[in-house]
Write a protein that holds these residues in place. Structure first.
Motif, short mmCIF file in Angstrom:
data_model
loop_
_atom_site.label_atom_id
_atom_site.label_comp_id
_atom_site.label_asym_id
_atom_site.label_seq_id
_atom_site.Cartn_x
_atom_site.Cartn_y
_atom_site.Cartn_z
N ASP A 201 42.27 39.94 37.01
CA ASP A 201 41.52 39.67 35.76
C ASP A 201 40.97 38.28 35.94
O ASP A 201 40.26 37.58 34.60
CB ASP A 201 42.15 39.75 34.51
CG ASP A 201 42.70 41.36 34.43
OD1 ASP A 201 41.89 42.16 34.94
OD2 ASP A 201 44.03 41.67 33.74
N VAL A 202 40.78 37.56 36.98
CA VAL A 202 40.27 36.21 37.14
C VAL A 202 38.89 36.33 36.61
O VAL A 202 37.98 37.20 36.55
CB VAL A 202 40.04 36.05 38.48
CG1 VAL A 202 39.44 36.91 39.35
CG2 VAL A 202 39.74 34.44 38.69
N THR A 203 38.60 35.27 36.05
CA THR A 203 36.94 35.07 35.32
C THR A 203 36.59 33.54 35.76
O THR A 203 37.14 32.73 36.13
CB THR A 203 37.17 34.73 33.92
OG1 THR A 203 37.79 36.05 33.31
CG2 THR A 203 35.85 34.62 33.15
N VAL A 204 35.30 33.67 36.16
CA VAL A 204 34.61 32.31 36.70
C VAL A 204 33.54 32.35 35.61
O VAL A 204 32.88 32.99 35.27
CB VAL A 204 33.94 32.60 38.04
CG1 VAL A 204 32.90 31.30 38.11
CG2 VAL A 204 34.97 32.64 39.15
N VAL A 205 33.69 31.05 35.12
CA VAL A 205 32.68 30.69 34.02
C VAL A 205 31.80 29.36 34.77
O VAL A 205 32.50 28.34 35.39
CB VAL A 205 33.41 30.20 32.66
CG1 VAL A 205 32.06 29.51 31.78
CG2 VAL A 205 33.90 31.26 32.15
N ALA A 206 30.41 29.48 34.80
CA ALA A 206 29.47 28.54 35.54
C ALA A 206 28.77 27.88 34.48
O ALA A 206 28.32 28.63 33.15
CB ALA A 206 28.74 29.10 36.40
N ASP A 207 28.50 26.52 34.42
CA ASP A 207 27.65 25.75 33.66
C ASP A 207 26.42 25.04 34.17
O ASP A 207 26.77 24.06 34.99
CB ASP A 207 28.37 24.68 32.72
CG ASP A 207 27.67 23.87 31.83
OD1 ASP A 207 26.50 23.67 31.74
OD2 ASP A 207 28.47 23.05 30.97
N GLY A 208 25.43 25.68 34.10
CA GLY A 208 24.09 24.89 34.65
C GLY A 208 23.36 24.45 33.77
O GLY A 208 22.40 23.65 33.92
#
Length: 292
Positions: A201-208
């Motif tokens: 259930d891994v999650t990647v959150v990106a902030d551009g």
């Protein structure tokens, strides 16, 4: 009462930077808060300064109140933010001025700061002042404009949020090993190895921040995250991932042509990566541009 020593007033700067960064999740905003706080102190007359029993406590109260106001307006600003908002990452490399250094401990880990973002402004201020900086609730009450009992309840509610959201933190050496294996698997473009390192259930959150191309919604699931990591490798030739400490925890820094273009922070669940935060917004990578 004698006039406060200028050097003693200036010595409070590091404490204020540490306080404001934890409250706001932004080093740039923290520096603005401290500058504003000192401006208000020096706007006082000599007589008014003489009447302040504890200049350090006065500075802390003013800085905390400014942070409280900023946290309220930040919620409005972040509703207009393009994509996900992630706290500004900070490196281990200290600024040239020791007064600007943030003390790196568990209260500045990315996982900790992200949970703080879910709190109300009053919860965040009460919790940080009491649980991190050990201020009594009687003093916190004067800052947030509530009773000491109400401030105690705010801090308790904040603590519950943290306990519910965070697994037991992994030892730094263990996290470093997992991050290193992730970097090696990414460099080898080995999708099976990547999937093997990721929680299902891994999650990647990106902030551009709308300033660079990146996903505006979280990527979830081991297979999807592994595919996303390989996609980045193919879309950014020349990108390297180097092991660095990010907010006091092992992480990775992405560089291209010698320029820092991304900072990655990680959280484990057991032996597997549960969350990855990827900060891509150039405005949040300033502290990393001076790294060798």
């Amino acid at each position: 009462m004698s006039t406060p020593d200028i050097s003693a007033i200036a010595a409070e700067r590091r404490q204020l930077i540490n306080l404001a960064y934890r409250m706001l999740g932004s080093l740039a905003d923290a520096e603005d808060v401290v500058q504003d706080t000192y401006a208000r102190w020096y706007a006082l007359s000599r007589e008014q300064q003489d009447e302040v029993e504890s200049p350090g406590a006065w500075l802390t109260k003013v800085a905390s109140r400014i942070c409280l106001d900023l946290l309220g307006s930040a919620r409005v600003r972040r509703e207009r933010y393009v994509g996900e908002w992630i706290p500004e990452p900070i490196p281990d490399q200290a600024p040239a001025d020791p007064a600007d250094r943030v003390t790196l401990d568990e209260s500045v880990s990315m996982a900790f700061l992200v949970v703080l973002e879910s709190m109300t402004p009053a919860e965040r201020v009460a919790f940080i002042l009491h649980d991190v900086f050990r201020y009594p609730f009687t003093e916190i009450a004067d800052i947030v404009g509530r009773t000491p009992a109400a401030c105690r309840q705010l801090a308790t509610a904040a603590r519950r949020r943290l306990d519910a959201a965070q697994p037991s933190p992994a030892p730094s050496t263990h996290l470093a090993g997992v991050v290193r294996n992730f970097q090696l698997a990414w460099a080898a473009q080995d999708i099976e190895a990547l999937v093997g390192l990721l929680d299902p259930d891994v999650t990647v959150v990106a902030d551009g921040g709308g300033r660079v191309n990146t996903v505006v919604r979280p990527v979830q699931g081991a297979e999807q995250v592994a595919q996303f990591a390989l996609y980045l490798a193919t879309q950014a030739p020349g990108l390297t991932l180097d092991e660095r400490m990010v907010n006091g925890q092992p992480g990775l820094v992405g560089r291209r042509d010698g320029v820092t273009v991304a900072v990655f922070a990680f959280e484990l669940a057991g032996d597997l990566i549960r969350r990855i935060w990827a900060v891509r917004n150039p405005e949040k990578l300033g502290p990393w541009t001076t790294e060798d």
